[in-house]
Design a protein around this motif. Structure first.
Motif, PDB file in Angstrom:
ATOM      1  N   SER A 155      21.348 -13.461   4.933  1.00  0.00           N
ATOM      2  CA  SER A 155      20.197 -14.134   5.565  1.00  0.00           C
ATOM      3  C   SER A 155      18.880 -13.758   4.897  1.00  0.00           C
ATOM      4  CB  SER A 155      20.090 -13.747   7.040  1.00  0.00           C
ATOM      5  OG  SER A 155      21.290 -14.004   7.704  1.00  0.00           O
ATOM      6  N   THR A 156      18.872 -12.641   4.195  1.00  0.00           N
ATOM      7  CA  THR A 156      17.621 -12.158   3.601  1.00  0.00           C
ATOM      8  C   THR A 156      17.310 -12.891   2.305  1.00  0.00           C
ATOM      9  OG1 THR A 156      17.856  -9.961   4.573  1.00  0.00           O
ATOM     10  CG2 THR A 156      16.465 -10.136   2.616  1.00  0.00           C
ATOM     11  N   LYS A 157      16.124 -13.514   2.264  1.00  0.00           N
ATOM     12  CA  LYS A 157      15.689 -14.215   1.052  1.00  0.00           C
ATOM     13  C   LYS A 157      14.582 -13.442   0.338  1.00  0.00           C
ATOM     14  CE  LYS A 157      18.414 -17.482   2.439  1.00  0.00           C
ATOM     15  NZ  LYS A 157      19.817 -17.300   1.974  1.00  0.00           N
ATOM     16  N   VAL A 158      13.813 -12.680   1.080  1.00  0.00           N
ATOM     17  CA  VAL A 158      12.677 -11.926   0.536  1.00  0.00           C
ATOM     18  C   VAL A 158      12.667 -10.551   1.203  1.00  0.00           C
ATOM     19  CG1 VAL A 158      10.171 -11.856   0.234  1.00  0.00           C
ATOM     20  CG2 VAL A 158      11.328 -14.056   0.442  1.00  0.00           C
ATOM     21  N   ILE A 159      12.332  -9.526   0.431  1.00  0.00           N
ATOM     22  CA  ILE A 159      12.265  -8.176   0.987  1.00  0.00           C
ATOM     23  C   ILE A 159      10.810  -7.718   0.975  1.00  0.00           C
ATOM     24  CG2 ILE A 159      13.095  -5.798   0.756  1.00  0.00           C
ATOM     25  CD1 ILE A 159      15.501  -7.042  -0.873  1.00  0.00           C
ATOM     26  N   ALA A 160      10.265  -7.445   2.159  1.00  0.00           N
ATOM     27  CA  ALA A 160       8.878  -6.985   2.289  1.00  0.00           C
ATOM     28  C   ALA A 160       8.896  -5.550   2.798  1.00  0.00           C
ATOM     29  CB  ALA A 160       8.108  -7.879   3.264  1.00  0.00           C
ATOM     30  N   ILE A 161       8.137  -4.680   2.137  1.00  0.00           N
ATOM     31  CA  ILE A 161       8.209  -3.251   2.436  1.00  0.00           C
ATOM     32  C   ILE A 161       6.825  -2.673   2.683  1.00  0.00           C
ATOM     33  CG2 ILE A 161       8.844  -0.984   1.462  1.00  0.00           C
ATOM     34  CD1 ILE A 161      10.953  -2.498  -0.236  1.00  0.00           C
ATOM     35  N   TYR A 162       6.698  -1.892   3.744  1.00  0.00           N
ATOM     36  CA  TYR A 162       5.514  -1.055   3.920  1.00  0.00           C
ATOM     37  C   TYR A 162       5.914   0.379   3.592  1.00  0.00           C
ATOM     38  CZ  TYR A 162       1.997   1.897   5.972  1.00  0.00           C
ATOM     39  OH  TYR A 162       1.049   2.873   6.153  1.00  0.00           O
ATOM     40  N   ILE A 194      10.895  -8.801  -4.127  1.00  0.00           N
ATOM     41  CA  ILE A 194      10.516  -7.608  -3.361  1.00  0.00           C
ATOM     42  C   ILE A 194       8.991  -7.492  -3.393  1.00  0.00           C
ATOM     43  CG2 ILE A 194      10.691  -5.091  -3.198  1.00  0.00           C
ATOM     44  CD1 ILE A 194      13.340  -5.289  -4.759  1.00  0.00           C
ATOM     45  N   ILE A 195       8.384  -7.353  -2.222  1.00  0.00           N
ATOM     46  CA  ILE A 195       6.933  -7.162  -2.136  1.00  0.00           C
ATOM     47  C   ILE A 195       6.685  -5.842  -1.414  1.00  0.00           C
ATOM     48  CG2 ILE A 195       4.737  -8.238  -1.516  1.00  0.00           C
ATOM     49  CD1 ILE A 195       6.422 -10.704  -0.614  1.00  0.00           C
ATOM     50  N   ILE A 196       5.811  -5.033  -1.959  1.00  0.00           N
ATOM     51  CA  ILE A 196       5.515  -3.743  -1.327  1.00  0.00           C
ATOM     52  C   ILE A 196       4.032  -3.628  -1.012  1.00  0.00           C
ATOM     53  CG2 ILE A 196       5.472  -1.232  -1.693  1.00  0.00           C
ATOM     54  CD1 ILE A 196       8.070  -1.399  -3.070  1.00  0.00           C
ATOM     55  N   LEU A 197       3.748  -3.203   0.200  1.00  0.00           N
ATOM     56  CA  LEU A 197       2.389  -2.772   0.544  1.00  0.00           C
ATOM     57  C   LEU A 197       2.419  -1.251   0.543  1.00  0.00           C
ATOM     58  CD1 LEU A 197      -0.502  -3.107   1.568  1.00  0.00           C
ATOM     59  CD2 LEU A 197       0.413  -3.320   3.880  1.00  0.00           C
ATOM     60  N   LYS A 198       1.735  -0.665  -0.450  1.00  0.00           N
ATOM     61  CA  LYS A 198       1.751   0.785  -0.591  1.00  0.00           C
ATOM     62  C   LYS A 198       0.481   1.343   0.034  1.00  0.00           C
ATOM     63  CE  LYS A 198       2.509   4.918  -2.473  1.00  0.00           C
ATOM     64  NZ  LYS A 198       1.390   5.579  -1.780  1.00  0.00           N
ATOM     65  N   ALA A 199       0.647   2.148   1.058  1.00  0.00           N
ATOM     66  CA  ALA A 199      -0.503   2.808   1.677  1.00  0.00           C
ATOM     67  C   ALA A 199      -0.609   4.227   1.133  1.00  0.00           C
ATOM     68  CB  ALA A 199      -0.343   2.834   3.189  1.00  0.00           C
ATOM     69  N   GLY A 200      -1.766   4.802   1.298  1.00  0.00           N
ATOM     70  CA  GLY A 200      -1.993   6.136   0.750  1.00  0.00           C
ATOM     71  C   GLY A 200      -2.343   6.067  -0.722  1.00  0.00           C
ATOM     72  N   ARG A 201      -3.100   5.046  -1.102  1.00  0.00           N
ATOM     73  CA  ARG A 201      -3.489   4.899  -2.501  1.00  0.00           C
ATOM     74  C   ARG A 201      -4.537   5.928  -2.881  1.00  0.00           C
ATOM     75  NH1 ARG A 201      -6.612   1.270  -3.077  1.00  0.00           N
ATOM     76  NH2 ARG A 201      -6.768   0.360  -1.002  1.00  0.00           N
ATOM     77  N   THR A 202      -5.403   6.276  -1.934  1.00  0.00           N
ATOM     78  CA  THR A 202      -6.490   7.213  -2.212  1.00  0.00           C
ATOM     79  C   THR A 202      -6.074   8.603  -1.745  1.00  0.00           C
ATOM     80  OG1 THR A 202      -7.477   6.825  -0.055  1.00  0.00           O
ATOM     81  CG2 THR A 202      -8.166   5.372  -1.840  1.00  0.00           C
ATOM     82  N   GLU A 203      -6.822   9.613  -2.205  1.00  0.00           N
ATOM     83  CA  GLU A 203      -6.462  10.977  -1.846  1.00  0.00           C
ATOM     84  C   GLU A 203      -6.546  11.178  -0.336  1.00  0.00           C
ATOM     85  OE1 GLU A 203      -8.691  14.044  -4.018  1.00  0.00           O
ATOM     86  OE2 GLU A 203      -7.872  15.392  -2.492  1.00  0.00           O
ATOM     87  N   LEU A 204      -7.608  10.631   0.248  1.00  0.00           N
ATOM     88  CA  LEU A 204      -7.795  10.768   1.685  1.00  0.00           C
ATOM     89  C   LEU A 204      -6.690  10.026   2.439  1.00  0.00           C
ATOM     90  CD1 LEU A 204     -10.026  12.228   3.275  1.00  0.00           C
ATOM     91  CD2 LEU A 204     -11.187  10.040   3.541  1.00  0.00           C
ATOM     92  N   GLY A 205      -6.342   8.856   1.930  1.00  0.00           N
ATOM     93  CA  GLY A 205      -5.271   8.081   2.548  1.00  0.00           C
ATOM     94  C   GLY A 205      -3.939   8.818   2.441  1.00  0.00           C
TER      95      GLY A 205
END
Lengths: 450, 450
Positions: free
Chosen positions: A207-214, A237-248
């Motif tokens: 059923s999965t056509k696209v993989i989205a990741i946080y 595959i699409i990724i939203l990567k958090a914590g890009r900055t040092e503070l993050g």
């Protein structure tokens, strides 16, 4: 790991340890959600302090249940989790989800507790999802082993998230959107079942056509890259990567106990693995619906608009995104000029501005003629709401063209408004994406060409 | 020019030349819109072919009207416009709007026609808005001299747009949003009344709190910069500049006949003039509502969240935007630690993650304590929808805090969803902005500090 996960996402029987009906509790959220799929599988409630839940008997312990259990879901205080997991292991369950928090994300005692349960399950070869997670949902088979606020719609997007809270918000929003999910998995601390395992799982899921990741951090960079490279050749595959900055990064490390690396390293790894890197939550799903619904295409875009300004904004963004806008061929121009649908002052070029008084017939002529040109692979159709603009009828023309040219990508831009929202909903139900801003539409058009 | 424009935005009498009731026409759109404000001013219909419209007599020509006319609105075919404008000049009207297209944006004949009408009006000192425009709306006094699809809500944003189509879409969208407008002016070819004139007009208009502009090109760079520099010290100005790329510029020049310059020149001029440069239509209004509703503040931001992931995304963006996130002071930490509202595992830092089971009392304690810290000037409050999250009640806490700390800026992040949309609407009715994505919220927080 690969095959063992089938009991996790396709359980014929589920035991909920920590089941309760106390309003507002995690346990009662799980009861309600599992209950919604009760016709699809057997459910067992475990709680030593209650006699029945939803009119069904409860068990003091999972060991009391005589039938086999594919999936044990654990939602009891952290201190009790090791004992409960031990019992589930003795029961030889197929897989375990530990929802409870209070493990490696807190302190050294928590980390020790986490090591303890992983030692127990690994020795027995039982996959464990979590701890410190929202759980798992698989809408196509009505499996909701989570404390999410309601059942999201079924569709082709697998959403994998380290953060459970974020997944909850995504589910709440999905009630107003027109995309749906094949899988939603929050893996929390990822103590045993890892992002890489879940990538393979989503890859195998039909059923999965696209993989989205946080994603906040990753402990197994090489395995991830190998898996992503292989899988992204089959499913985007699409990724939203958090914590890009040092503070993050510092904020991230305190809540899911994962080590965050330098953003440059991540971005380079994503690129090499064919992974799309989204810059916001909105973009993650803007792209996911485009990649689910539309074909992957070659670079070559036409823009059609009834409002010059929106055409200019879209063109700027097309250039920014490296999208090529071929000139209209002589054949295309001739065909347009021969039609009597267009206003005298129309200039036949790309972007094509068919002017504010464009009616549906004019949209139809323009759409069909532009799509006939062989180096036009995608078409962005912009509608601004003018007196003559019949948004619903124009949407029908767009949907007909998408059926006639299945290998080309049609994208709609129409601001949701009092007069346009019904047409937008209808169009997206035909699996053609609409965006409320030309910038968002063109950024989505770009990922189709990669 | 300054004083002459008062008849344009505050007319006691309006004549519509080209009035009709033919459904779907520009003229009938104008009739309906002007009619909606008929209790506020006298209306006169001019059309030699009709006897009456809306039960009122029509006039063969504006010269037939015996009463004085403050504003003449012209919506007849381009060829007839010079004659009609000549008559309006003879009638000594206060100002003229030419809605009709077919002027400098088309060809050399059109440019000649435009020069002709401008010569007529300038000789008589009558300001002319347009041609090739949607018209003018002033919701606070129920003036709608445009063919927009409906009456947008009243509020503090002046929206000035070269493109009429774009303005129509903005109006359609405003029916679903919670901000409103003091003025909406589409100036089309800007043959006489220019963007600079309209800037001064918006500056003098007491209802206008923020000036939002869609711009494709500018002929009077120095005058614009001087005006913008002065006005932006009193009222924020935000510009969405289209035609940033060469291809975009070419698209722009064909539809409003304005010369586009290099994007770098524009961006430098905006910066020097204190103008905010938005990168999309969505951002233009994201910022406008923040600047209308919130105070301008010093740099110093706290982030509060019940979902770690959203906190991380917000923190990344705060860093990207150059926003400072002060550490929690000892006093703040002590106060939080003393409260019994927080979960044991809470880590008291900025961003402050009060964990998924945060109830309203916990939100209240955190919000009030963070705002008490003197170097916290703005507070972004993130809610992910968990079982314990009472969005409506939390919104009320946010609104109370905003009243108690009127010099600090409170911004909400809550994804619109089935369970959250009512609370979001309520909050924005209290003039506190909500954003559906942390990235958008933090970009809006940034403009408040400049």
């Amino acid at each position: 790991m690969k095959n063992k996960l089938s009991s996790l996402i396709n359980p014929r029987s589920v035991a909920l340890i920590g089941a309760t009906e106390r309003s507002g509790s995690v346990g009662s959220g799980l009861v309600e959600n599992l209950w919604s799929g009760r016709h699809k599988r057997k459910l067992f409630w475990v709680n030593p302090n209650l006699k029945e839940i939803k009119g069904e008997r409860t068990y003091h312990s999972i060991l009391e249940i005589t039938e086999p259990i594919d999936l044990a879901v654990v939602a009891v205080p952290a201190e009790v989790v090791p004992q409960v997991v031990q019992e589930a292991v003795s029961k030889k369950v197929g897989s375990i989800i530990v929802i409870s928090a209070g493990f490696a994300e807190t302190d050294s005692a928590g980390r020790q507790r986490q090591d303890e349960i992983v030692n127990l399950t690994r020795r027995s070869g039982i996959p464990l999802l979590g701890p410190n997670c929202l759980g798992l949902l698989r809408p196509p088979i009505e499996l909701n082993a989570s404390f999410a606020p309601f059942n999201p719609p079924s569709g082709g997007i697998a959403f994998i998230s380290q953060s459970g809270a974020l997944m909850n918000s995504v589910i709440d929003r999905s009630g107003l959107e027109n995309y749906g999910f094949s899988l939603l998995i929050s893996y929390g601390n990822g103590a045993d079942v890892s992002l890489v395992d879940l990538l393979w799982l989503a890859d195998r899921d039909q059923s999965t056509k696209v993989i989205a990741i946080y994603l906040e951090g990753l402990d197994e960079g090489r395995e991830f890259m190998e898996a992503a490279r292989e899988i992204s050749s089959r499913k985007p595959i699409i990724i939203l990567k958090a914590g890009r900055t040092e503070l993050g990064q510092r904020a991230a490390s305190s809540h899911t106990a994962s080590l965050a690396g330098s953003d440059q390293v991540y971005q380079a790894a994503f690129k090499q693995s064919g992974v799309f890197s989204a810059s916001s939550l909105e973009e993650l799903f803007d792209w996911a619906k485009a990649l689910e619904w539309l074909p992957r295409i070659e670079n070559g875009l036409a823009i059609l608009t009834n409002g010059g300004g929106m055409g200019v904004l879209a063109t700027d963004q097309a250039v920014d995104q490296g999208l090529l806008m071929p000139e209209l061929s002589e054949a295309t121009r001739n065909r347009l000029q021969k039609s009597d649908s267009f206003a005298e002052e129309t200039i036949f070029k790309n972007p094509l501005d068919i002017i504010g008084d464009a009616d549906t017939e004019r949209y139809r002529q323009a759409i069909e003629t532009l799509l006939t040109q062989s180096d036009v692979h995608s078409l962005v159709v912009i509608q601004t709401k003018q007196t003559m603009t019949n948004i619903q009828e124009n949407m029908e023309v767009i949907a007909q063209a998408a059926q006639r040219w299945p290998k080309k990508a049609l994208i709609s831009v129409c601001l949701p408004g009092r007069l346009s929202q019904m047409g937008i909903k209808w169009l997206e139900e035909q699996r053609i994406p609409n965006y409320s801003d030309p910038v968002r539409a063109l950024r989505a058009a770009r990922v189709l060409t990669n």
